[in-house]
Design a protein around this motif. Structure first.
Motif, PDB file in Angstrom:
ATOM      1  N   ASP A 118      -1.098   5.097 -27.575  1.00 17.73           N
ATOM      2  CA  ASP A 118      -1.040   4.333 -28.814  1.00 17.73           C
ATOM      3  C   ASP A 118      -1.541   5.156 -29.993  1.00 17.73           C
ATOM      4  O   ASP A 118      -0.936   5.155 -31.080  1.00 17.73           O
ATOM      5  N   SER A 144      -1.788   8.488 -30.099  1.00 18.16           N
ATOM      6  CA  SER A 144      -0.894   9.625 -30.314  1.00 18.16           C
ATOM      7  C   SER A 144       0.344   9.208 -31.109  1.00 18.16           C
ATOM      8  O   SER A 144       0.782   9.912 -32.035  1.00 18.16           O
ATOM      9  N   THR A 145       0.898   8.055 -30.751  1.00 18.39           N
ATOM     10  CA  THR A 145       2.059   7.558 -31.498  1.00 18.39           C
ATOM     11  C   THR A 145       1.695   7.312 -32.952  1.00 18.39           C
ATOM     12  O   THR A 145       2.461   7.648 -33.874  1.00 18.39           O
ATOM     13  N   PHE A 146       0.525   6.733 -33.170  1.00 16.24           N
ATOM     14  CA  PHE A 146       0.081   6.504 -34.542  1.00 16.24           C
ATOM     15  C   PHE A 146      -0.062   7.816 -35.304  1.00 16.24           C
ATOM     16  O   PHE A 146       0.388   7.932 -36.454  1.00 16.24           O
ATOM     17  N   HIS A 201       1.391  10.793 -34.715  1.00 17.21           N
ATOM     18  CA  HIS A 201       2.637  11.519 -34.916  1.00 17.21           C
ATOM     19  C   HIS A 201       3.667  10.735 -35.729  1.00 17.21           C
ATOM     20  O   HIS A 201       4.345  11.311 -36.595  1.00 17.21           O
ATOM     21  N   GLU A 202       3.775   9.433 -35.446  1.00 16.77           N
ATOM     22  CA  GLU A 202       4.839   8.663 -36.095  1.00 16.77           C
ATOM     23  C   GLU A 202       4.338   7.889 -37.316  1.00 16.77           C
ATOM     24  O   GLU A 202       5.040   7.811 -38.332  1.00 16.77           O
ATOM     25  N   GLY A 203       3.145   7.317 -37.195  1.00 18.41           N
ATOM     26  CA  GLY A 203       2.619   6.541 -38.307  1.00 18.41           C
ATOM     27  C   GLY A 203       1.993   7.423 -39.368  1.00 18.41           C
ATOM     28  O   GLY A 203       2.534   7.607 -40.468  1.00 18.41           O
ATOM     29  N   TRP A 204       0.848   7.998 -39.039  1.00 20.71           N
ATOM     30  CA  TRP A 204       0.138   8.873 -39.971  1.00 20.71           C
ATOM     31  C   TRP A 204       0.971  10.111 -40.297  1.00 20.71           C
ATOM     32  O   TRP A 204       1.226  10.429 -41.458  1.00 20.71           O
ATOM     33  N   GLY A 236       4.238  10.754 -39.593  1.00 22.07           N
ATOM     34  CA  GLY A 236       5.617  10.541 -40.006  1.00 22.07           C
ATOM     35  C   GLY A 236       5.761   9.759 -41.300  1.00 22.07           C
ATOM     36  O   GLY A 236       6.534  10.129 -42.183  1.00 22.07           O
ATOM     37  N   ARG A 237       4.994   8.717 -41.427  1.00 22.81           N
ATOM     38  CA  ARG A 237       5.122   7.871 -42.611  1.00 22.81           C
ATOM     39  C   ARG A 237       4.149   8.261 -43.707  1.00 22.81           C
ATOM     40  O   ARG A 237       4.341   7.905 -44.868  1.00 22.81           O
ATOM     41  N   GLY A 257       2.560   4.458 -44.866  1.00 22.35           N
ATOM     42  CA  GLY A 257       2.063   3.574 -43.817  1.00 22.35           C
ATOM     43  C   GLY A 257       1.202   2.436 -44.330  1.00 22.35           C
ATOM     44  O   GLY A 257       1.190   1.348 -43.749  1.00 22.35           O
ATOM     45  N   GLU A 310       3.590  -0.228 -45.452  1.00 26.05           N
ATOM     46  CA  GLU A 310       4.479  -0.690 -44.394  1.00 26.05           C
ATOM     47  C   GLU A 310       3.760  -1.483 -43.297  1.00 26.05           C
ATOM     48  O   GLU A 310       4.380  -2.342 -42.654  1.00 26.05           O
TER      49      GLU A 310
END
Length: 423
Positions: free
Chosen positions: A65, A67-69, A71-74, A76-77, A81, A84
């Protein structure tokens, strides 16, 4: 095989270690929540973790969870973020916590700050809500957690208020009769812990809340040792304010943010004392003057701690799936078995139980006392048996229902027995 009685000592299993271990195996086999242990890191090892009431184990999903945040949240966005998702997380996760754990309707719970800061906000807000200059007393107890006592002492000094102390028994806790004796026409606010941090005593939250209201005062509950292990019905019980941490039974991780609950009837026009940009009506207006955001969001101050909220979300999902009634039943079973081991092994060696025997009067930890326990605790940690020492001579055995097994409890209590000094 019939399921073993979870709440009473089994007279056929009070002798040898083999018999007591077999009892643990039977309890694990009969445990409907046993499968949840596999969701937590470290439960597949021989380490006996008896301190889930201080810091919960991490979930196996948490690294993914986070790691996804990253790479994709922090990653990526980036700053997008906030608009969003992140700005809404304190209330979104607060509402899930209210629904799954607190017995609270939406719009009354928010994730923010540390427990100390949240309690300060709530106590000051409660005092402001009383609006009666003749009510000049705050009621609290002598054995509450230090932060609670220090905060109230400081607030009383700032506001010229009087403290009325309930002399609590460290081996139990504050009773309904004691509260009734302490409150009166001068009482403004009562601050108590639902589960006593030393003894594990479970206070009569509905009865005490009603008694405080009968006296015309407001109540602030500290739920640090009950949220996630004991069933709560804050709305139904008429609780005014409550606070708690999320790194114990909610597994948010070290330093994860606390939560604040404010009953809906108090939210209109109520002011908390720490004005920050995130609690303003339009945070990004960056304009002069402060006008609080409506509802529970007005209890925010600074930028939300997103990492800790992400970690606790996994446990809230599990709690919603398992249900608090089943979690509470597992808590009763775990503490009953720990008492069985205490009676068979520790009491004959001079250890004293400092927790109520009635399962309806204790939370999810027990405390046992012995003069050697400071040294014993240090030795236990070296052996991968991890309880919690509380001065002057107590070991707290904290049993987190979703992540603790009965065989694990047996292993840990057996290690305590082995390290007790001979007479």
């Amino acid at each position: 095989m019939s399921a073993p009685n979870p709440h009473a000592t089994n007279p056929q299993a009070t002798g040898t270690s083999d018999a007591l271990r077999q009892r643990a195996v039977e309890l694990d086999a009969a445990d409907p929540l046993a499968g949840y242990r596999s969701h937590f890191i470290g439960t597949e090892t021989d380490l006996s973790y008896l301190d889930g009431n201080s810091l919960g184990r991490p979930l196996k999903r948490t690294p993914g969870d986070i790691s996804t945040f990253i790479h994709e949240g922090w990653g990526g966005r980036l700053i997008r973020g906030w608009d969003e998702e992140w700005l809404e997380l304190p209330q979104a996760i607060g509402d899930q916590l209210g629904r799954a754990v607190l017995g609270a309707a939406p719009g009354q719970t928010i994730i923010a700050d540390s427990t100390t800061v949240v309690l300060y906000k709530l106590i000051r807000a409660a005092l402001a809500a009383v609006k009666d200059p003749t009510r000049t007393e705050i009621v609290l107890d002598t054995d509450n957690f230090p932060t609670d006592r220090y905060l109230v002492e400081g607030i009383a000094g700032e506001e010229g208020l009087t403290l009325r102390w309930i002399d609590a028994d460290p081996s139990s806790g504050v009773t309904l009769d004691q509260v009734r004796e302490a409150v009166g026409p001068a009482t403004a606010v009562v601050l108590l812990s639902h589960v006593a941090y030393r003894s594990g005593f479970l206070a009569d939250l509905p009865g005490i809340t009603a008694a405080v209201h009968d006296a015309g005062a407001l109540v602030v509950w500290d739920l640090c040792h009950s949220a996630g292990s004991v069933e709560l019905e804050l709305d139904a019980c008429g609780v005014d304010f409550a606070a708690g941490c999320t790194y114990k039974y909610l597994n948010g991780g070290p330093g994860s943010p606390a939560f604040a609950y404010v009953k809906a009837r108090h939210l209109g026009g109520l002011s908390q004392p720490i004005w920050g940009w995130m609690g303003r009506k339009d945070a990004f207006e960056m304009g002069p003057g402060y006008e609080a955001a409506p509802g529970i969001r007005g209890f925010l101050s600074g930028t939300p701690a997103i990492f800790g909220m992400i970690a606790m979300r996994g446990t809230l999902d599990l709690i919603e799936e398992a249900g608090m009634p089943a979690i509470r039943e597992k808590s009763r079973r775990l503490t009953a078995y720990a008492l069985e081991l205490h009676d068979a092994w520790l009491a004959p060696a001079g250890v004293r139980l400092a927790t109520p025997r009635d399962p309806e009067l204790r939370g999810s930890h027990i405390t046992v006392d012995h003069p050697a326990f400071r040294e014993v605790t240090a030795a236990l940690w070296e052996k991968d048996v991890i309880p919690d020492f509380r001065a002057p001579q107590g070991i707290r055995i904290g049993l987190s229902p979703l992540s603790t097994g009965f065989t694990e409890v047996h292993r840990g209590m057996d290690a305590i027995r082995a390290l007790l000094p001979a007479d």
